[in-house]
Scaffold this motif. Structure first.
Motif, short mmCIF file in Angstrom:
data_model
loop_
_atom_site.label_atom_id
_atom_site.label_comp_id
_atom_site.label_asym_id
_atom_site.label_seq_id
_atom_site.Cartn_x
_atom_site.Cartn_y
_atom_site.Cartn_z
N LEU A 19 0.85 -1.21 0.00
CA LEU A 19 0.00 0.00 0.00
C LEU A 19 0.88 1.25 0.00
O LEU A 19 1.98 1.23 0.54
CB LEU A 19 -0.87 0.01 1.26
N ASP A 62 2.41 -6.38 2.45
CA ASP A 62 3.02 -5.45 3.41
C ASP A 62 3.52 -6.14 4.67
O ASP A 62 3.86 -5.47 5.65
CB ASP A 62 1.97 -4.39 3.82
N PHE A 65 6.42 -5.34 7.22
CA PHE A 65 6.35 -4.26 8.22
C PHE A 65 5.82 -4.80 9.55
O PHE A 65 4.69 -4.52 9.95
CB PHE A 65 5.49 -3.11 7.69
N GLU A 67 6.28 -4.05 12.48
CA GLU A 67 5.99 -3.12 13.58
C GLU A 67 4.49 -2.94 13.81
O GLU A 67 4.04 -2.70 14.93
CB GLU A 67 6.60 -1.75 13.26
N ASP A 68 3.69 -3.07 12.75
CA ASP A 68 2.29 -2.64 12.84
C ASP A 68 1.32 -3.61 13.53
O ASP A 68 0.40 -3.15 14.19
CB ASP A 68 1.77 -2.29 11.43
N ARG A 87 -4.21 -5.89 4.93
CA ARG A 87 -3.14 -6.28 5.85
C ARG A 87 -3.61 -7.25 6.93
O ARG A 87 -2.80 -7.79 7.68
CB ARG A 87 -2.49 -5.04 6.48
N GLY A 117 2.80 1.20 14.27
CA GLY A 117 3.56 2.36 13.80
C GLY A 117 3.05 3.67 14.37
O GLY A 117 3.72 4.69 14.27
N ARG A 133 -5.00 5.28 10.38
CA ARG A 133 -4.88 3.86 10.70
C ARG A 133 -5.23 3.53 12.17
O ARG A 133 -5.41 2.37 12.50
CB ARG A 133 -3.45 3.39 10.43
N LEU A 163 1.53 8.85 7.40
CA LEU A 163 0.82 7.59 7.62
C LEU A 163 0.77 7.23 9.10
O LEU A 163 -0.28 6.96 9.66
CB LEU A 163 1.52 6.49 6.82
N HIS A 164 1.97 7.21 9.72
CA HIS A 164 2.07 6.75 11.10
C HIS A 164 2.91 7.72 11.93
O HIS A 164 3.86 8.32 11.43
CB HIS A 164 2.81 5.39 11.15
N ILE A 249 6.95 2.60 -0.40
CA ILE A 249 5.62 2.15 0.03
C ILE A 249 5.38 2.57 1.49
O ILE A 249 4.75 1.88 2.28
CB ILE A 249 5.40 0.64 -0.19
N ASP A 250 5.91 3.76 1.81
CA ASP A 250 5.65 4.46 3.07
C ASP A 250 6.20 3.76 4.30
O ASP A 250 5.73 4.01 5.43
CB ASP A 250 4.13 4.71 3.27
N CYS A 255 9.62 0.30 11.01
CA CYS A 255 8.52 -0.60 10.61
C CYS A 255 9.02 -2.01 10.34
O CYS A 255 8.24 -2.95 10.32
CB CYS A 255 7.84 -0.13 9.33
C1 CIR Z 1 1.13 0.40 4.68
O1 CIR Z 1 0.64 1.33 4.03
O2 CIR Z 1 0.52 -0.16 5.58
C2 CIR Z 1 2.52 -0.05 4.35
N1 CIR Z 1 2.76 0.12 2.95
C3 CIR Z 1 3.57 0.74 5.10
C4 CIR Z 1 3.53 0.47 6.57
C5 CIR Z 1 4.60 1.22 7.28
N2 CIR Z 1 4.62 0.92 8.66
C6 CIR Z 1 4.99 1.78 9.60
O3 CIR Z 1 5.20 2.96 9.33
N3 CIR Z 1 5.01 1.34 10.85
#
Ligand code: CIR
Length: 260
Positions: A19, A62, A65, A67-68, A87, A117, A133, A163-164, A249-250, A255
């Motif tokens: 994403l 994804d 990552f 961490e999320d 996800r 995140g 999120r 994003l985070h 991808i951010d 992450c």
């Molecule tokens: C997303 O949009 O969920 C992933 N492409 C990127 C997640 C990045 N995670 C983070 O900053 N902890």
């Protein structure tokens, strides 16, 4: 709260379907794998023991990552509820690998949303980003888990273009320091930690304040030379790594690993 262990997950061949908020170009899968390997080598070099090296799941682009899907509060593992349906499922896979290391497992439940995140955990406080999120229901659930464990909680409203929360800030337990972008620095004016501001720009240097450290050694993103300069000035030994393919991808550096 010294952390010695890390869990990571190798990038799968579908990572290019990850994403993203803006189109920042195609992810080069081979280069992403190379960068990830180098990152893991540097994690070990600065002193982390990578205890779990999960393989990728190509159905979850994804899932690198890690961490999320979780928040770690001492010996409590909180499995989060990810906002994007694409996800969901990552949390089950991560829980399988992590559960044996924790005495207590809690969960964010429907309809709450929390992504790791968005949660900056210091020794005394959880700073939780209210974002696209992580919502208020999730923040309340997480606060009800964290407060009896002795943490204060503080909500930070995340600027719309991010994003985070942790793309903008990270905590460094061994040196009791928070690195932050200047625009979020005022949120930490009552913090007990030393605050180091890292100016970022909206291009590739946007994750300059997202660093990982162990003792006096710190990993920075090579796209933000300013971070390297500032942190060396504070006496850190700096290890820049290139994570351009994840940034597209951010994904910021933190992450890619979960520490405990
Ligand atoms: C997303 O949009 O969920 C992933 N492409 C990127 C997640 C990045 N995670 C983070 O900053 N902890």
């Amino acid at each position: 709260m010294s952390q010695n262990f890390a869990i990571v997950r190798t990038p799968g061949k579908t990572i290019n379907r990850g994403l993203r908020i803006f189109d920042r170009g195609e992810v080069d899968v081979d280069l992403a794998r190379e960068q990830h390997e180098k990152f893991c080598r540097v994690l070990k070099d600065i002193g982390y023991n990578i205890v779990v090296w999960m393989s990728s799941n190509d159905g979850l682009p994804d899932s690198v990552f890690v961490e999320d899907p979780a928040v770690i509060l001492g010996d409590t593992l909180v499995m989060t509820r990810l906002a994007r349906p694409e996800r969901r499922g990552e949390e089950k896979e991560l829980e399988k690998e992590l559960q044996m290391h924790f005495q207590n497992i809690q969960r964010i439940t429907d309809p709450g949303l929390v992504e790791g995140g968005d949660v900056l955990v210091t020794d005394d406080t959880l700073y939780i980003g209210l974002s696209k999120r992580t919502d208020i229901v999730g923040i309340n659930q997480l606060s009800r888990i964290a407060e009896p464990l002795g943490y204060n909680t503080k909500t930070i409203i995340l600027p719309d273009d991010r994003l985070h929360l942790k793309g903008e800030v990270t905590y460094h337990p061994d040196t009791n320091t928070i690195t932050t972008t200047p625009r979020l620095a005022p949120e930490f004016k009552n913090a007990q930690q030393r605050i180091i501001e890292i100016p970022v720009d909206d291009g590739l240097g946007r994750f300059g304040a997202n660093c990982i450290s162990k003792g006096n050694k710190i990993i920075t993103t090579s796209e933000c030379p300013m971070a390297e300069k500032i942190l060396s000035g504070y006496g850190y030994e700096v290890f820049p790594v290139d994570l351009s393919e994840f940034n597209k991808i951010d994904g910021a550096m933190s992450c890619l690993a979960k520490f405990f």
